[in-house]
Design a protein around this motif. Structure first.
Motif, PDB file in Angstrom:
ATOM      1  N   GLU A 241       0.820  -1.209   0.000  1.00 50.86           N
ATOM      2  CA  GLU A 241       0.000   0.000   0.000  1.00 50.86           C
ATOM      3  C   GLU A 241       0.860   1.268   0.000  1.00 50.86           C
ATOM      4  O   GLU A 241       0.487   2.289  -0.598  1.00 50.86           O
ATOM      5  CB  GLU A 241      -0.954   0.006   1.198  1.00 50.86           C
ATOM      6  CG  GLU A 241      -0.279  -0.030   2.558  1.00 50.86           C
ATOM      7  CD  GLU A 241      -0.046  -1.445   3.066  1.00 50.86           C
ATOM      8  OE1 GLU A 241       0.121  -1.610   4.278  1.00 50.86           O
ATOM      9  OE2 GLU A 241      -0.047  -2.382   2.225  1.00 50.86           O
ATOM     10  N   ASP A 242       2.032   1.211   0.646  1.00 54.76           N
ATOM     11  CA  ASP A 242       2.923   2.379   0.644  1.00 54.76           C
ATOM     12  C   ASP A 242       3.517   2.613  -0.736  1.00 54.76           C
ATOM     13  O   ASP A 242       3.660   3.768  -1.177  1.00 54.76           O
ATOM     14  CB  ASP A 242       4.046   2.179   1.672  1.00 54.76           C
ATOM     15  CG  ASP A 242       3.527   2.155   3.104  1.00 54.76           C
ATOM     16  OD1 ASP A 242       2.420   2.698   3.330  1.00 54.76           O
ATOM     17  OD2 ASP A 242       4.203   1.586   3.979  1.00 54.76           O
ATOM     18  N   ALA A 245       0.904   4.259  -2.877  1.00 56.13           N
ATOM     19  CA  ALA A 245       0.763   5.676  -2.553  1.00 56.13           C
ATOM     20  C   ALA A 245       1.879   6.496  -3.178  1.00 56.13           C
ATOM     21  O   ALA A 245       1.638   7.604  -3.701  1.00 56.13           O
ATOM     22  CB  ALA A 245       0.759   5.854  -1.030  1.00 56.13           C
ATOM     23  N   VAL A 402      -4.571   9.529  -2.892  1.00 51.81           N
ATOM     24  CA  VAL A 402      -3.542   8.911  -2.092  1.00 51.81           C
ATOM     25  C   VAL A 402      -2.277   9.731  -2.200  1.00 51.81           C
ATOM     26  O   VAL A 402      -1.884  10.132  -3.305  1.00 51.81           O
ATOM     27  CB  VAL A 402      -3.288   7.466  -2.557  1.00 51.81           C
ATOM     28  CG1 VAL A 402      -2.164   6.843  -1.736  1.00 51.81           C
ATOM     29  CG2 VAL A 402      -4.544   6.636  -2.406  1.00 51.81           C
ATOM     30  N   HIS A 403      -1.629  10.003  -1.092  1.00 54.76           N
ATOM     31  CA  HIS A 403      -0.379  10.748  -1.078  1.00 54.76           C
ATOM     32  C   HIS A 403       0.724   9.851  -0.591  1.00 54.76           C
ATOM     33  O   HIS A 403       0.503   8.874   0.129  1.00 54.76           O
ATOM     34  CB  HIS A 403      -0.507  11.993  -0.192  1.00 54.76           C
ATOM     35  CG  HIS A 403      -1.546  12.951  -0.678  1.00 54.76           C
ATOM     36  ND1 HIS A 403      -1.359  13.774  -1.771  1.00 54.76           N
ATOM     37  CD2 HIS A 403      -2.811  13.179  -0.229  1.00 54.76           C
ATOM     38  CE1 HIS A 403      -2.446  14.501  -1.967  1.00 54.76           C
ATOM     39  NE2 HIS A 403      -3.341  14.164  -1.049  1.00 54.76           N
TER      40      HIS A 403
END
Length: 406
Positions: A241-242, A245, A402-403
């Motif tokens: 997920e990181d 992002a 998403v950042h």
């Protein structure tokens, strides 16, 4: 205590029994030696002949042994009958051996003929006769090997065709910007262009074209490593997920510049063992491809979720869909979905999706594409480094911007 030889067979003297034993053993040994010598001489002859020779050696050894016994223990009449019966039995055994050898020779010749036909037709067709178990197994193995070789040959031909196509297309894509660069360089060198604003424009254009050529060469180098099997991965445990992002955050300015909304969401807890640089490149290629083909005011959605125990990354766009006949070719080298080869100033050589597939497959993952809604959806599936939560599937939350993680 060993029983006397005379007690072994009633009415037979021990000396006679000993003589019979010696005679039988001697006949067997002599027959075996002669048979082995003959078989060695016939080693390169037909199997049928060798089988007949084995049967003949057996019959001769039995006839010698029984003849010796009959000479010592039977009368002349009984001896004659015994030898006649043994002769008939021996001839019957020899005839059976000849029949079996003939059938085996015929079957082997049929199999050899089928193999030789492969050189003419390129197709292996099993002989239309019933083969012995061993030859039938060999024929089945030959058929399986032929199918595998055919598949490998088809893959090699497809790869070679794609390589030729890549060389032709890339040479065209390189020639066009190089011609423009030469023209601008000559104009600046000959001072045909002297206006400061126009000179600045030429310099900016030269830089953009140089960056584009550099990106194309980088893609070619990456693709060559993938196809040569020399792509070196440095996997480490990361949260997928990181990485999603980071990719979305880095691509968001490009999407906003084209008037496209880029959204993304991902569930927490997707540990994967990947090379972050290479996998980030694969996901970035999918997002870049979606930005390139999505019209103004369109939306691109990047989702990260767990499905059937695997981490999934999907990139959905609004490109209008891909023709069904082109779906199987989307990941082919240099495929752009159009016959025109006019270079796109913002595009590459059409290698991004091929590189993404190579990177994903190098991570033991899967990549696919399908038409859905107003466009198409690319999906990457990767094995989780640790078992997922008890739920089989964990869908992503509602799409949101998403950042990159701090």
């Amino acid at each position: 205590m060993t029983a006397p030889l005379a007690d072994v067979m009633s009415g037979v003297a021990s000396t006679d029994l000993l003589h019979v034993t010696e005679g039988a053993v001697g006949a067997a040994v002599i027959s075996a030696i002669i048979g082995l010598i003959v078989l060695r001489l016939l080693a390169q002859r037909s199997v049928g002949i060798q089988i007949a020779m084995v049967s003949l050696v057996t019959v001769v050894a039995l006839l010698l042994s029984i003849g010796d016994i009959a000479f010592l223990m039977l009368s002349v009449g009984d001896r004659k009958v015994m030898l006649e019966l043994m002769g008939i039995a021996g001839l019957a055994g020899l005839a059976v051996a000849l029949v079996i050898g003939r059938r085996l020779t015929k079957a082997s010749r049929k199999l050899l003929g089928a193999v030789r036909e492969v050189g003419d037709s390129g197709i292996y067709t099993p002989p239309p006769v019933q083969l012995p178990a061993e030859l039938a197994g060999l024929s089945k193995g030959l058929a399986e090997a032929h199918d595998k070789l055919g598949q490998a040959r088809a893959r090699e031909q497809a790869l070679e065709a794609s390589r030729r196509e890549l060389v032709a297309w890339v040479s065209h894509d390189l020639r066009t910007p190089l011609a423009g660069l030469r023209a601008m360089a000559e104009a600046l060198e000959d001072q045909v262009v002297t206006d400061p604003r126009e000179v600045g424009h030429y310099h900016s254009q030269i830089r953009r074209e140089t960056d584009r050529l550099s990106a194309m060469i980088d893609d070619l180098f990456e693709l060559s490593k993938i196809h040569a099997g020399t792509l070196r991965l440095s996997p480490r445990l990361v949260a997928l997920e990181d990485l999603i992002a980071e990719v979305v955050a880095s691509a968001d300015p490009v999407a906003r510049a084209k008037g496209i909304r880029l959204t993304g969401s991902a569930v927490r807890g997707m540990p994967v063992l990947i090379d972050t640089a290479e996998m980030g490149r694969a996901i970035r290629n999918l997002v870049t491809n979606a930005i390139r083909h999505t019209p103004l005011d369109g939306t691109i959605e990047v989702l990260g979720e767990i499905q059937a125990g695997m981490a999934c990354v999907s990139v959905g766009d609004e490109c209008g869909g891909i023709p069904p006949e082109d779906l199987p070719r989307v990941f082919d080298i240099a495929f752009r979905g159009e016959s025109a080869r006019t270079p796109d100033p913002t595009g590459g050589a059409g290698l991004g999706l091929s590189i993404a597939r190579g990177i994903v497959e190098a991570h033991s993952g899967q990549i696919s594409v399908r038409n859905t809604g107003p466009g198409c959806q690319f999906r990457i599936k990767l094995p989780l480094a640790r078992p997922a939560a008890p739920a089989v599937s964990r869908p992503a939350p509602t799409a949101r911007k998403v950042h990159a993680a701090p």
